[in-house]
Design a protein around this motif. Structure first.
Motif, PDB file in Angstrom:
ATOM      1  N   UNK A   2      29.042 -51.295  46.685  1.00 16.61           N
ATOM      2  CA  UNK A   2      29.216 -50.081  45.884  1.00 16.61           C
ATOM      3  C   UNK A   2      28.133 -49.030  46.148  1.00 16.61           C
ATOM      4  N   UNK A   3      26.903 -49.447  46.350  1.00 16.19           N
ATOM      5  CA  UNK A   3      25.820 -48.496  46.642  1.00 16.19           C
ATOM      6  C   UNK A   3      26.083 -47.802  47.975  1.00 16.19           C
ATOM      7  N   UNK A   4      26.482 -48.558  48.996  1.00  8.16           N
ATOM      8  CA  UNK A   4      26.774 -47.962  50.300  1.00  8.16           C
ATOM      9  C   UNK A   4      27.944 -46.994  50.220  1.00  8.16           C
ATOM     10  N   UNK A   5      28.962 -47.321  49.428  1.00  8.76           N
ATOM     11  CA  UNK A   5      30.105 -46.423  49.260  1.00  8.76           C
ATOM     12  C   UNK A   5      29.678 -45.147  48.546  1.00  8.76           C
ATOM     13  N   UNK A   6      28.787 -45.278  47.572  1.00  8.28           N
ATOM     14  CA  UNK A   6      28.297 -44.104  46.853  1.00  8.28           C
ATOM     15  C   UNK A   6      27.461 -43.221  47.767  1.00  8.28           C
ATOM     16  N   UNK A  27      29.916 -45.786  58.696  1.00  6.58           N
ATOM     17  CA  UNK A  27      28.459 -45.681  58.803  1.00  6.58           C
ATOM     18  C   UNK A  27      27.814 -46.292  57.559  1.00  6.58           C
ATOM     19  N   UNK A  28      27.070 -47.361  57.748  1.00 13.07           N
ATOM     20  CA  UNK A  28      26.457 -48.052  56.609  1.00 13.07           C
ATOM     21  C   UNK A  28      25.344 -47.234  55.963  1.00 13.07           C
ATOM     22  N   UNK A  29      24.665 -46.435  56.755  1.00 13.53           N
ATOM     23  CA  UNK A  29      23.500 -45.688  56.294  1.00 13.53           C
ATOM     24  C   UNK A  29      22.498 -46.664  55.682  1.00 13.53           C
ATOM     25  N   UNK A  30      22.132 -46.486  54.427  1.00  7.11           N
ATOM     26  CA  UNK A  30      21.092 -47.317  53.827  1.00  7.11           C
ATOM     27  C   UNK A  30      21.675 -48.232  52.760  1.00  7.11           C
ATOM     28  N   UNK A  31      21.042 -49.375  52.549  1.00  9.40           N
ATOM     29  CA  UNK A  31      21.564 -50.376  51.624  1.00  9.40           C
ATOM     30  C   UNK A  31      20.953 -50.273  50.237  1.00  9.40           C
ATOM     31  N   UNK A  32      19.983 -49.391  50.036  1.00 11.88           N
ATOM     32  CA  UNK A  32      19.380 -49.203  48.720  1.00 11.88           C
ATOM     33  C   UNK A  32      19.095 -47.721  48.509  1.00 11.88           C
ATOM     34  N   UNK A  33      18.959 -47.327  47.264  1.00 11.92           N
ATOM     35  CA  UNK A  33      18.678 -45.930  46.956  1.00 11.92           C
ATOM     36  C   UNK A  33      17.268 -45.528  47.398  1.00 11.92           C
ATOM     37  N   UNK A  34      16.336 -46.468  47.392  1.00 13.67           N
ATOM     38  CA  UNK A  34      14.985 -46.149  47.857  1.00 13.67           C
ATOM     39  C   UNK A  34      14.998 -45.818  49.347  1.00 13.67           C
ATOM     40  N   UNK A  89      14.153 -42.068  51.219  1.00 14.48           N
ATOM     41  CA  UNK A  89      13.243 -41.863  52.352  1.00 14.48           C
ATOM     42  C   UNK A  89      13.959 -41.188  53.519  1.00 14.48           C
ATOM     43  N   UNK A  90      15.203 -41.598  53.773  1.00 14.42           N
ATOM     44  CA  UNK A  90      15.963 -41.012  54.877  1.00 14.42           C
ATOM     45  C   UNK A  90      16.254 -39.546  54.626  1.00 14.42           C
ATOM     46  N   UNK A  91      16.671 -39.199  53.413  1.00 14.94           N
ATOM     47  CA  UNK A  91      17.019 -37.807  53.118  1.00 14.94           C
ATOM     48  C   UNK A  91      15.788 -36.911  53.022  1.00 14.94           C
ATOM     49  N   UNK A  92      14.683 -37.462  52.580  1.00 15.27           N
ATOM     50  CA  UNK A  92      13.429 -36.696  52.607  1.00 15.27           C
ATOM     51  C   UNK A  92      13.085 -36.338  54.055  1.00 15.27           C
ATOM     52  N   UNK A  93      13.293 -37.273  54.943  1.00 16.12           N
ATOM     53  CA  UNK A  93      13.074 -37.059  56.376  1.00 16.12           C
ATOM     54  C   UNK A  93      14.016 -35.981  56.904  1.00 16.12           C
ATOM     55  N   UNK A  94      15.289 -36.008  56.468  1.00 18.58           N
ATOM     56  CA  UNK A  94      16.264 -35.000  56.900  1.00 18.58           C
ATOM     57  C   UNK A  94      15.851 -33.600  56.456  1.00 18.58           C
ATOM     58  N   UNK A 107      22.356 -37.065  43.432  1.00 18.97           N
ATOM     59  CA  UNK A 107      21.094 -36.552  42.902  1.00 18.97           C
ATOM     60  C   UNK A 107      19.944 -36.879  43.862  1.00 18.97           C
ATOM     61  N   UNK A 108      19.926 -38.104  44.365  1.00 21.86           N
ATOM     62  CA  UNK A 108      18.887 -38.487  45.323  1.00 21.86           C
ATOM     63  C   UNK A 108      18.993 -37.651  46.592  1.00 21.86           C
ATOM     64  N   UNK A 109      20.222 -37.465  47.060  1.00 23.09           N
ATOM     65  CA  UNK A 109      20.405 -36.693  48.284  1.00 23.09           C
ATOM     66  C   UNK A 109      19.834 -35.282  48.143  1.00 23.09           C
ATOM     67  N   UNK A 110      20.205 -34.620  47.060  1.00 19.13           N
ATOM     68  CA  UNK A 110      19.792 -33.235  46.871  1.00 19.13           C
ATOM     69  C   UNK A 110      18.287 -33.112  46.660  1.00 19.13           C
ATOM     70  N   UNK A 111      17.727 -33.970  45.816  1.00 20.26           N
ATOM     71  CA  UNK A 111      16.302 -33.842  45.506  1.00 20.26           C
ATOM     72  C   UNK A 111      15.415 -34.339  46.649  1.00 20.26           C
ATOM     73  N   UNK A 112      15.813 -35.432  47.311  1.00 22.26           N
ATOM     74  CA  UNK A 112      15.007 -35.940  48.423  1.00 22.26           C
ATOM     75  C   UNK A 112      14.995 -34.942  49.573  1.00 22.26           C
ATOM     76  N   UNK A 113      16.174 -34.444  49.929  1.00 22.62           N
ATOM     77  CA  UNK A 113      16.268 -33.424  50.980  1.00 22.62           C
ATOM     78  C   UNK A 113      15.495 -32.173  50.562  1.00 22.62           C
ATOM     79  N   UNK A 114      15.684 -31.762  49.307  1.00 26.62           N
ATOM     80  CA  UNK A 114      15.013 -30.566  48.820  1.00 26.62           C
ATOM     81  C   UNK A 114      13.500 -30.685  48.857  1.00 26.62           C
TER      82      UNK A 114
END
Length: 323
Positions: free
Chosen positions: A124-128, A204-211, A215-220, A299-306
């Motif tokens: 479910x986390x990966x799908x989200x 694409x599995x991307x990441x298996x946890x929100x943490x 980190x990945x989106x902060x990098x992006x 929320x993580x995507x937007x704030x980490x990238x931001x």
């Protein structure tokens, strides 16, 4: 048409096993696979060897340089008419290469990219996370979308370039921090034709946890500023949206503390965005759990990238400091 599939690998033996298994099931078999181990301590040599009788496969081990230069290492040794790049955390549908070959024969692209999606086996986390990276309500909506903003830039989890592109433009000149976008910009500038193949999706599995996702989106976010340093015209208004959301969210929190009446409108906008995400994800994934997790992922995507974007905007542009 013969394809060379280039897979950079760093300490992910289990992932490469699953990826190679899906490649062994391709309906179109005119391809080779080059697995480039980028200085891993936990190497996958034994796993790759399992597929020696099922695939035309080569395994290389080199010192660690990052994914961009590792792909170049594979390009220099590839035999194909097209070089296809996958991330090691992808699963490839059985008809992927057949779909790409048919499309390229009809449309004559010099380079291409494809979208990504969540596989039924994902958690479910990966799908989200997959939803957050592909949703129209987040910046992920411009990735692998036929109605993208500006020029289409293939992403390195699912992209291909012709041998002519490699021989003319060369390979990656950045090894990370937006290296795929920088590469596709140079391909565009050299006059080659780049396009999206909508049906050439990967899981694409991307990441298996929100943490890990944070980190990945902060990098992006940092990578977008790195692209700006090379190509100022490639910084679009849409790239500021995650930073604007992040600043707006913090401002709303402060307003709720110091003067709640002024915060009502901001609160309502944020709630509306999250409700849209919830119901859209629920409609697509048919799961209340994934829909709820999609709010967290978005929320993580937007704030980490931001935050990554703001960090390097201040450091590298305002203060003019480099790493």
């Amino acid at each position: 048409m013969f394809f060379s599939i280039i897979i950079p690998l760093y300490n992910r033996p289990q992932e490469i096993d699953e990826l190679l298994y899906t490649l062994s099931k391709q309906s179109y078999m005119q391809f080779e696979v080059l697995v480039i181990e980028d200085g891993s301590k936990n190497d996958a040599k034994a796993i790759v060897a399992k597929y020696a009788h099922q695939l035309d496969i080569q395994y290389y081990y080199k010192e660690n340089e990052g994914q961009g230069f590792t792909r170049n290492y594979g390009f220099a040794r590839a035999k194909g008419d097209y070089f296809v790049v996958f991330d090691s955390d992808c699963l490839i549908p059985e008809d992927y290469l057949e779909t790409v070959a048919n499309y390229l024969l009809e449309h004559k692209l010099d380079a291409y990219g494809g979208p990504d999606a969540a596989h039924a086996s994902f958690s479910p986390v990966q799908k989200a996370i997959s939803y957050a990276m592909t949703s129209p309500f987040t910046t992920g909506g411009i990735r692998g979308n036929a109605k993208h903003v500006g020029q289409f830039h293939p992403r390195s989890f699912n992209m291909g370039v012709s041998r002519e592109v490699w021989e003319t433009v060369g390979g990656f000149i950045l090894t990370r921090l937006g290296e795929d976008i920088e590469y596709s910009i140079r391909i565009h500038e050299a006059g080659f034709k780049i396009g999206l193949i909508p049906a050439a999706k990967v899981y694409h599995k991307r990441r298996t946890s929100f943490l890990q996702f944070y980190k990945q989106l902060h990098f992006f976010g940092r990578a977008r500023i790195n692209i700006y340093k090379h190509f100022p015209k490639e910084l679009k208004l849409v790239h500021f949206f995650p930073a604007a959301f992040t600043v707006g969210f913090v401002f709303t929190l402060i307003l709720n503390v110091i003067y709640p009446p002024l915060a009502y409108i901001c609160d309502a906008v944020i709630v509306l965005i999250f409700l849209l995400i919830f119901f859209h994800s629920w409609m697509l994934n048919k799961s209340l759990k994934v829909a709820f997790l999609s709010i967290i992922a978005a929320f993580i995507q937007l704030t980490a990238y931001g935050l990554g974007f703001i960090q390097d905007l201040i450091k590298r542009i305002v203060l003019n400091k480099n790493d």
